[in-house]
Design a protein around this motif. Structure first.
Motif, PDB file in Angstrom:
ATOM      1  N   PRO A  56       0.828  -1.198   0.000  1.00 46.53           N
ATOM      2  CA  PRO A  56       0.000   0.000   0.000  1.00 46.53           C
ATOM      3  C   PRO A  56       0.866   1.254   0.000  1.00 46.53           C
ATOM      4  O   PRO A  56       1.968   1.240   0.539  1.00 46.53           O
ATOM      5  CB  PRO A  56      -0.800  -0.131   1.301  1.00 46.53           C
ATOM      6  CG  PRO A  56       0.025  -1.021   2.168  1.00 46.53           C
ATOM      7  CD  PRO A  56       0.751  -1.946   1.255  1.00 46.53           C
ATOM      8  N   ASP A  57       0.365   2.321  -0.616  1.00 47.89           N
ATOM      9  CA  ASP A  57       1.094   3.573  -0.628  1.00 47.89           C
ATOM     10  C   ASP A  57       1.124   4.160   0.770  1.00 47.89           C
ATOM     11  O   ASP A  57       0.105   4.241   1.437  1.00 47.89           O
ATOM     12  CB  ASP A  57       0.413   4.574  -1.573  1.00 47.89           C
ATOM     13  CG  ASP A  57       0.429   4.048  -2.983  1.00 47.89           C
ATOM     14  OD1 ASP A  57       1.452   3.478  -3.379  1.00 47.89           O
ATOM     15  OD2 ASP A  57      -0.590   4.202  -3.682  1.00 47.89           O
ATOM     16  N   LYS A  80       4.568  13.429  -3.761  1.00 45.66           N
ATOM     17  CA  LYS A  80       5.337  12.492  -4.592  1.00 45.66           C
ATOM     18  C   LYS A  80       4.430  11.421  -5.156  1.00 45.66           C
ATOM     19  O   LYS A  80       3.479  11.002  -4.497  1.00 45.66           O
ATOM     20  CB  LYS A  80       6.424  11.796  -3.745  1.00 45.66           C
ATOM     21  CG  LYS A  80       7.546  12.689  -3.275  1.00 45.66           C
ATOM     22  CD  LYS A  80       8.478  11.921  -2.352  1.00 45.66           C
ATOM     23  CE  LYS A  80       9.481  12.838  -1.662  1.00 45.66           C
ATOM     24  NZ  LYS A  80      10.505  13.363  -2.589  1.00 45.66           N
ATOM     25  N   LEU A  81       4.713  10.973  -6.369  1.00 40.61           N
ATOM     26  CA  LEU A  81       4.085   9.781  -6.924  1.00 40.61           C
ATOM     27  C   LEU A  81       5.078   8.644  -6.739  1.00 40.61           C
ATOM     28  O   LEU A  81       6.071   8.553  -7.461  1.00 40.61           O
ATOM     29  CB  LEU A  81       3.744   9.981  -8.402  1.00 40.61           C
ATOM     30  CG  LEU A  81       2.510  10.839  -8.686  1.00 40.61           C
ATOM     31  CD1 LEU A  81       2.389  11.125 -10.172  1.00 40.61           C
ATOM     32  CD2 LEU A  81       1.241  10.180  -8.158  1.00 40.61           C
ATOM     33  N   ASP A  87       1.228   4.648  -8.245  1.00 40.19           N
ATOM     34  CA  ASP A  87       0.641   5.490  -7.197  1.00 40.19           C
ATOM     35  C   ASP A  87      -0.476   6.371  -7.753  1.00 40.19           C
ATOM     36  O   ASP A  87      -0.373   6.908  -8.858  1.00 40.19           O
ATOM     37  CB  ASP A  87       1.729   6.390  -6.584  1.00 40.19           C
ATOM     38  CG  ASP A  87       1.300   6.993  -5.243  1.00 40.19           C
ATOM     39  OD1 ASP A  87       0.278   6.556  -4.692  1.00 40.19           O
ATOM     40  OD2 ASP A  87       1.999   7.911  -4.768  1.00 40.19           O
ATOM     41  N   ARG A  88      -1.553   6.456  -6.986  1.00 37.89           N
ATOM     42  CA  ARG A  88      -2.622   7.413  -7.269  1.00 37.89           C
ATOM     43  C   ARG A  88      -2.856   8.176  -5.974  1.00 37.89           C
ATOM     44  O   ARG A  88      -3.157   7.563  -4.949  1.00 37.89           O
ATOM     45  CB  ARG A  88      -3.915   6.699  -7.688  1.00 37.89           C
ATOM     46  CG  ARG A  88      -3.819   5.938  -9.015  1.00 37.89           C
ATOM     47  CD  ARG A  88      -5.086   5.135  -9.260  1.00 37.89           C
ATOM     48  NE  ARG A  88      -4.974   4.257 -10.421  1.00 37.89           N
ATOM     49  CZ  ARG A  88      -5.545   4.503 -11.606  1.00 37.89           C
ATOM     50  NH1 ARG A  88      -6.276   5.586 -11.780  1.00 37.89           N
ATOM     51  NH2 ARG A  88      -5.398   3.662 -12.610  1.00 37.89           N
ATOM     52  N   GLU A 161      -7.886  13.240  -8.208  1.00 34.87           N
ATOM     53  CA  GLU A 161      -6.845  12.210  -8.295  1.00 34.87           C
ATOM     54  C   GLU A 161      -5.663  12.749  -9.088  1.00 34.87           C
ATOM     55  O   GLU A 161      -5.848  13.375 -10.128  1.00 34.87           O
ATOM     56  CB  GLU A 161      -7.404  10.966  -9.005  1.00 34.87           C
ATOM     57  CG  GLU A 161      -6.371   9.861  -9.188  1.00 34.87           C
ATOM     58  CD  GLU A 161      -6.850   8.780 -10.153  1.00 34.87           C
ATOM     59  OE1 GLU A 161      -7.669   7.940  -9.739  1.00 34.87           O
ATOM     60  OE2 GLU A 161      -6.419   8.791 -11.312  1.00 34.87           O
ATOM     61  N   VAL A 162      -4.470  12.502  -8.599  1.00 33.52           N
ATOM     62  CA  VAL A 162      -3.240  12.802  -9.344  1.00 33.52           C
ATOM     63  C   VAL A 162      -2.506  11.490  -9.555  1.00 33.52           C
ATOM     64  O   VAL A 162      -2.288  10.735  -8.602  1.00 33.52           O
ATOM     65  CB  VAL A 162      -2.326  13.783  -8.570  1.00 33.52           C
ATOM     66  CG1 VAL A 162      -1.064  14.066  -9.376  1.00 33.52           C
ATOM     67  CG2 VAL A 162      -3.059  15.076  -8.245  1.00 33.52           C
ATOM     68  N   SER A 163      -2.165  11.192 -10.794  1.00 33.06           N
ATOM     69  CA  SER A 163      -1.395   9.988 -11.068  1.00 33.06           C
ATOM     70  C   SER A 163      -0.564  10.197 -12.317  1.00 33.06           C
ATOM     71  O   SER A 163      -0.592  11.272 -12.920  1.00 33.06           O
ATOM     72  CB  SER A 163      -2.317   8.770 -11.205  1.00 33.06           C
ATOM     73  OG  SER A 163      -3.396   9.068 -12.057  1.00 33.06           O
TER      74      SER A 163
END
Ligand SMILES: [Ca+2]
Ligand SMILES: [Ca+2]
Ligand SMILES: [Ca+2]
Ligand SMILES: [Ca+2]
Length: 492
Positions: A56-57, A80-81, A87-88, A161-163
């Motif tokens: 898990p992130d 950070k990704l 990573d999302r 969401e950022v990915s």
């Protein structure tokens, strides 16, 4: 992905119109709080990666339910990704009906906006529960970073969401994630100030010229690549019958080079729909301009929802017309008959007043009269840009010298795609002996610009000639203008 539109340039000034964070105490600094949380999480993510991945992130913001809270002063919050290939990150923010919101995730270095060692961010806006996608952006104009402009239809919590590109669209559509060595990015969410000097907001009622909303313009704050005036505006179609009429006056003091003319440009922000801006006005948004003293004579018109996908991504039309310094014009946005309105039919536009490229001079109808152009050096070879008008039966001919080593000629032209009334613009490329170059002809249509891609220049030719003409004139649009660029490149 690349766009010829100016919006990216203009958006770089948008931070100037964010509702200011001044007046917020130091202890309330949301950027600092969010930043330290994200950095704390990244150490853990590294540990997971070392143990074989798939864990898990450690960010903890792995869904809309566990999203990190941003407030509307969230500008350039660092995160950070990690791991970058999967990573999302999720953020939630409270938005109020009617707010115009900027959302962005930036990672690429400013001086190298396509650098593949940084994440190619994608942002997706969801409803609070994460189940309904509202809007999405992969690339802003001129960069692989992402940004959205959104007009909030209902007050409530929204989830962002950022990915990374490959995580969202798969490896076939994106640069390889294994090349990414720097996983940092900044996320921004802020409200645009409707009262800022360069902001224009749809002011109802504005159904008629007498009720028109005035477009506020300001001189470019810090110069930049274009010298002129600009505005950024937004509005909504409150009903399918809503007409939004704006009046703009052309400033008198921006530079227009000798042999050029003043241009008035309206560019629109992003294709509509849940894969785009989030506007529900996905079809039929007519934009037309008239002289304020003759409101019924259309000088330029476009349907901003007719996209050109011939370059592999959706490109919006522009409305880029010659205009007169000191004159006033009306621009009207309206839906055509037969369209069904949506739940959030909004639009954003940028308006620019600036000088054009070189304007043709007549007579130039025959090859022998061809106007000789001086190309401007650029990174890809040699590029010449020209603008002109086509009267009925008119042909415009231009001549460029072919330097040693150049073997291919390409042309990109717009008329209808820039709001002109010219229909079926045609361009042919010829050599100095007036022989047509192979694959050297093209035509424009409502859904595609004119693009001649690398016509072979006759061996030994010292000139390339470009002939521009048109099929017809739209009887309801008096615009006769066009724009062309001609570029020469070495044989590969
Ligand atoms: Ca991107
Ligand atoms: Ca309106
Ligand atoms: Ca209106
Ligand atoms: Ca001519």
């Amino acid at each position: 992905m690349r766009s010829r539109h100016l919006f990216g340039l203009l958006l770089s000034t948008l931070s100037l119109v964010a509702v200011s964070s001044m007046g917020i105490g130091c202890g309330d600094d949301p950027g600092g709080t969010a930043g330290s949380g994200a950095q704390g999480g990244s150490g853990g993510a590294g540990g997971n990666g070392g143990s074989g991945g798939g864990g898990p992130d450690a960010d903890g913001n792995t869904s809309c339910d566990t999203a990190e809270v941003l407030d509307l002063l969230g500008m350039d919050v660092p995160s950070k990704l990690d791991p970058v290939a999967s990573d999302r990150d999720y953020y939630k923010v409270e938005l109020t009906k009617g707010q115009a919101i900027y959302l962005g995730a930036t990672s690429k270095p400013e001086e190298d906006p396509y650098n593949e060692t940084y994440p190619d961010t994608v942002i997706t806006l969801f409803s609070a529960d994460g189940k309904t996608q509202i809007a999405q952006n992969d690339d802003m104009s001129g960069s692989n970073d992402s940004e959205l402009l959104y007009l909030v239809p209902e007050s409530g919590t929204y989830c962002l969401e950022v990915s990374e590109c490959g995580t969202v669209f798969g490896p076939d559509f994106c640069a390889p994630a294994e090349n990414i060595t720097n996983v940092d990015y900044n996320v921004s969410v802020f409200e645009l100030n409707p009262d800022a000097p360069l902001i224009t907001v749809d002011g109802e009622p504005n159904e008629t010229p007498a009720q028109s909303t005035t477009v506020k313009t300001v001189s470019f704050p810090n110069g930049g690549p274009i010298s002129g005036y600009q505005s950024i505006g937004w509005g909504t179609f409150s009903a399918v019958s809503d007409k939004d009429v704006y009046e703009f006056t052309v400033a008198g003091d921006f530079p227009v080079d000798p042999g050029s003319r003043a241009l008035c440009i309206f560019d629109f922000w992003a294709p509509a729909g849940p894969d785009g801006s989030g506007s529900t006005a996905t079809n039929g948004v007519l934009v037309s301009v008239a002289d304020a003293s003759a409101p019924n004579v259309v000088l330029a018109r476009t349907d901003m929802t007719v996209l050109d996908v011939s370059f592999g991504y959706p490109e919006l039309p522009s409305l880029t017309m010659p205009c007169g310094k000191g004159k006033s014009y009306l621009i009207t946005l309206a839906r055509p008959d037969g369209i069904t309105g949506g739940a959030n039919d909004f639009y954003f536009f940028s308006h620019v007043q600036a000088g054009s490229n070189l304007v043709e001079t007549e007579p130039n109808d025959s090859a022998a009269q061809g106007l000789e152009l001086t190309p401007t050096e650029d990174m890809t070879g040699r590029v010449t840009a020209i603008t002109g008008d086509l009267a009925a039966g008119d042909v415009d001919t231009f001549v460029v010298p072919v330097p040693e080593g150049m073997g291919l000629a390409s042309a990109y032209c717009t008329a209808e795609r820039s709001g002109s009334g010219l229909r079926g613009l045609q361009v042919s490329l010829l050599d100095g002996n007036d022989q047509f170059l192979k694959n050297g002809s093209g035509a424009e249509g409502q859904d595609h610009a004119l693009w001649i891609d690398g016509a072979l220049i006759t061996a030994g030719a010292t000139q390339v000639k470009m002939q521009v003409k048109t099929d017809s004139q739209d009887p309801s649009n008096t615009g006769t203008y066009y724009y062309c660029s001609l570029s020469l490149a070495p044989l590969e």
